[in-house]
Design a protein around this motif. Structure first.
Motif, PDB file in Angstrom:
ATOM      1  N   TYR A   5       0.840  -1.202   0.000  1.00 57.84           N
ATOM      2  CA  TYR A   5       0.000   0.000   0.000  1.00 57.84           C
ATOM      3  C   TYR A   5       0.871   1.246   0.000  1.00 57.84           C
ATOM      4  N   SER A   6       0.242   2.359  -0.381  1.00 57.74           N
ATOM      5  CA  SER A   6       0.965   3.625  -0.417  1.00 57.74           C
ATOM      6  C   SER A   6      -0.003   4.759  -0.084  1.00 57.74           C
ATOM      7  N   GLY A   7       0.390   5.980  -0.376  1.00 55.20           N
ATOM      8  CA  GLY A   7      -0.470   7.137  -0.132  1.00 55.20           C
ATOM      9  C   GLY A   7      -0.296   8.084  -1.308  1.00 55.20           C
ATOM     10  N   THR A   8      -1.255   8.994  -1.466  1.00 55.70           N
ATOM     11  CA  THR A   8      -1.172   9.878  -2.635  1.00 55.70           C
ATOM     12  C   THR A   8      -0.298  11.102  -2.413  1.00 55.70           C
ATOM     13  N   GLN A   9      -0.094  11.492  -1.137  1.00 53.55           N
ATOM     14  CA  GLN A   9       0.464  12.828  -0.889  1.00 53.55           C
ATOM     15  C   GLN A   9       1.974  12.867  -0.723  1.00 53.55           C
ATOM     16  N   PRO A  48      -2.930  15.578  -3.501  1.00 48.70           N
ATOM     17  CA  PRO A  48      -3.323  15.844  -2.106  1.00 48.70           C
ATOM     18  C   PRO A  48      -3.570  14.543  -1.343  1.00 48.70           C
ATOM     19  N   PRO A  49      -3.514  14.593   0.002  1.00 46.38           N
ATOM     20  CA  PRO A  49      -3.838  13.403   0.789  1.00 46.38           C
ATOM     21  C   PRO A  49      -5.310  13.036   0.618  1.00 46.38           C
ATOM     22  N   GLY A  50      -5.612  11.766   0.625  1.00 49.08           N
ATOM     23  CA  GLY A  50      -7.019  11.372   0.536  1.00 49.08           C
ATOM     24  C   GLY A  50      -7.258  10.002  -0.065  1.00 49.08           C
ATOM     25  N   LEU A  51      -6.262   9.452  -0.772  1.00 50.64           N
ATOM     26  CA  LEU A  51      -6.408   8.096  -1.292  1.00 50.64           C
ATOM     27  C   LEU A  51      -5.169   7.293  -0.933  1.00 50.64           C
ATOM     28  N   ALA A  52      -5.360   5.978  -0.820  1.00 52.93           N
ATOM     29  CA  ALA A  52      -4.252   5.081  -0.503  1.00 52.93           C
ATOM     30  C   ALA A  52      -4.230   3.934  -1.515  1.00 52.93           C
ATOM     31  N   PRO A  53      -3.352   4.032  -2.524  1.00 56.09           N
ATOM     32  CA  PRO A  53      -3.242   2.933  -3.478  1.00 56.09           C
ATOM     33  C   PRO A  53      -2.871   1.645  -2.751  1.00 56.09           C
ATOM     34  N   ILE A  54      -3.487   0.530  -3.169  1.00 55.62           N
ATOM     35  CA  ILE A  54      -3.161  -0.754  -2.557  1.00 55.62           C
ATOM     36  C   ILE A  54      -3.260  -1.842  -3.616  1.00 55.62           C
TER      37      ILE A  54
END
Ligand SMILES: *Cc1c(COP(=O)(O)O)cnc(C)c1O
Length: 392
Positions: free
Chosen positions: A192-196, A202-208
């Motif tokens: 998993y990761s993060g968008t920001q 911007p922060p708000g989604l987490a690719p997985i």
């Protein structure tokens, strides 16, 4: 009457969020679509394809979780861990600790392998623990944002082969889009990761992404996932072919992520990694020329997050306040045991840029000199400049 909000245009060189490409802001301002609109569904599939490209995977179950990086972490554990499962977690920083907390809340029997903050794990040591503990999940942080350490993963596929009952779960929040992340080649089962961070959204989604082996584990669960919102079984159906309603996707955030990933694709992963590497090396060269010490040994340094030992007699909070208020520049302080000991300087995604490196070195010098720390004038920025000239 509440007045209009005008945020200052900061240079975000902290541990995240990073600066956002103007193209991504424009994408967020596009008109909303319904979450089951065929045009939105087309975008969802494009986001999934580009995430597979970024993760270097063919995993079909690859989606952005609604939430920040921590939601990605929670989704990872909550889906593949059942109460009583043995989970081995390598902890050499703040985010490894967070994994322990989350796995514990899933009812796992957690074994924490404690490493040194500032050093990566020796794969042989991890293998020894795997043999002794026989966990169902091994969890690691690829890029430990609290220390600036990169955990090499190249040796893990051959180790994990000896433990077929174990899934490899990896946090790539601060590496995806900045360092090579090779989910399939490295045999990662849940990533998993993060968008920001290095994706500069911007922060708000987490690719997985989940490997077929991880999907099998989820299918064979004896108990339902305790989180409804993060349940990949039902969530995967919304993002898969069934398109059944689960929760409303954050539409505008998906527009933003699509544009951020299109930018990654246009630049190309290899060129993007090289840009991160080069700017990191220039910054580290400048920092060391100023007589400061990097916190991590050269082979283990992250390109996306630089940690600098705070020189004795320097007021940490005062330096960061001055950088923010006088130069609009944000950097981060230390977390946990490193509070007051290091600065964390991010060069993630859009922020990883030569001008930011030179500006940071220049204003850090001005600020340190005002605090009585002797630095030869201009040495940091000019050393970085020379590095750039020699490494075109
Ligand atoms: C930032 C970060 C997280 C958490 O992400 P949030 O977006 O703050 O929820 C998790 N792991 C690592 C390594 C991070 O750097």
């Amino acid at each position: 009457m509440v007045g209009e909000f005008h945020p200052p245009a900061r240079i975000l060189m902290g541990p995240g969020p990073s600066n956002v490409d103007p193209r991504v802001y424009l994408a967020m301002a596009k008109p909303l679509l319904g979450h089951l609109d065929p045009d939105f569904i087309r975008i969802m599939h494009q986001v999934q394809d580009l995430l597979r490209y970024a993760f270097a995977t063919r995993n079909s179950l690859t989606i952005p979780i609604s939430g920040t990086g921590t939601a990605g972490m929670e989704a990872a554990f909550v889906n593949v861990v059942e109460p009583g499962d043995k989970v081995l977690i390598c902890v050499n920083g703040f985010f490894g600790e967070r994994m322990v907390e989350i796995a514990g809340r899933c009812g796992a029997e957690v074994k924490k392998l404690s490493g040194t903050w500032g050093k990566p794990f020796d794969p042989a040591e991890v293998e020894k623990e795997l043999r002794a503990f026989r966990p169902k999940v091994l969890a690691l942080v690829h890029a430990e944002t609290s220390t600036g350490v990169l955990q090499p993963l190249e040796e893990f596929p051959s180790i994990m082969k000896k433990f077929p009952e174990a899934l490899l779960l990896v946090d790539t929040v601060t590496s995806l889009g900045g360092h090579p992340v090779k989910v399939d080649e490295w045999g990662i089962d849940v990533c998993y990761s993060g968008t920001q961070k290095c994706l500069s959204c911007p922060p708000g989604l987490a690719p997985i992404t989940f490997s077929p082996k991880a999907v099998e584990r989820i299918k064979n669960r004896t108990k339902k996932v305790q989180s409804f919102y993060l349940d990949m079984d039902t969530l995967g159906k919304y993002w898969g072919n069934e398109m059944t309603y689960h929760h409303t996707a954050p539409i505008s955030m998906n527009y933003a992520l699509l544009e951020a990933l299109r930018i990654v694709q246009e630049e190309g992963l290899d060129r993007r990694f090289e840009r991160h590497r080069r700017n990191h090396l220039a910054l580290a060269a400048g920092v060391e020329a100023m007589g400061l010490k990097m916190f991590v040994d050269p082979p283990h340094r992250l390109w996306s997050l630089n940690t600098i030992a705070i020189p004795d007699g320097t007021d940490d909070a005062k330096v960061r306040k001055s950088l923010l208020e006088e130069y609009n520049l944000e950097i981060g302080g230390g977390l946990g045991p490193l509070k007051g000991k290091i600065w964390r300087v991010g060069l993630m995604g859009y922020t990883s840029d030569e001008r930011n490196v030179l500006f940071f070195l220049t204003v850090l010098e001005l600020t340190l000199r005002e605090q009585g720390f002797e630095v030869p004038r201009g040495v940091g920025a000019s050393t970085a400049r020379e590095f750039y000239a020699k490494n075109k």
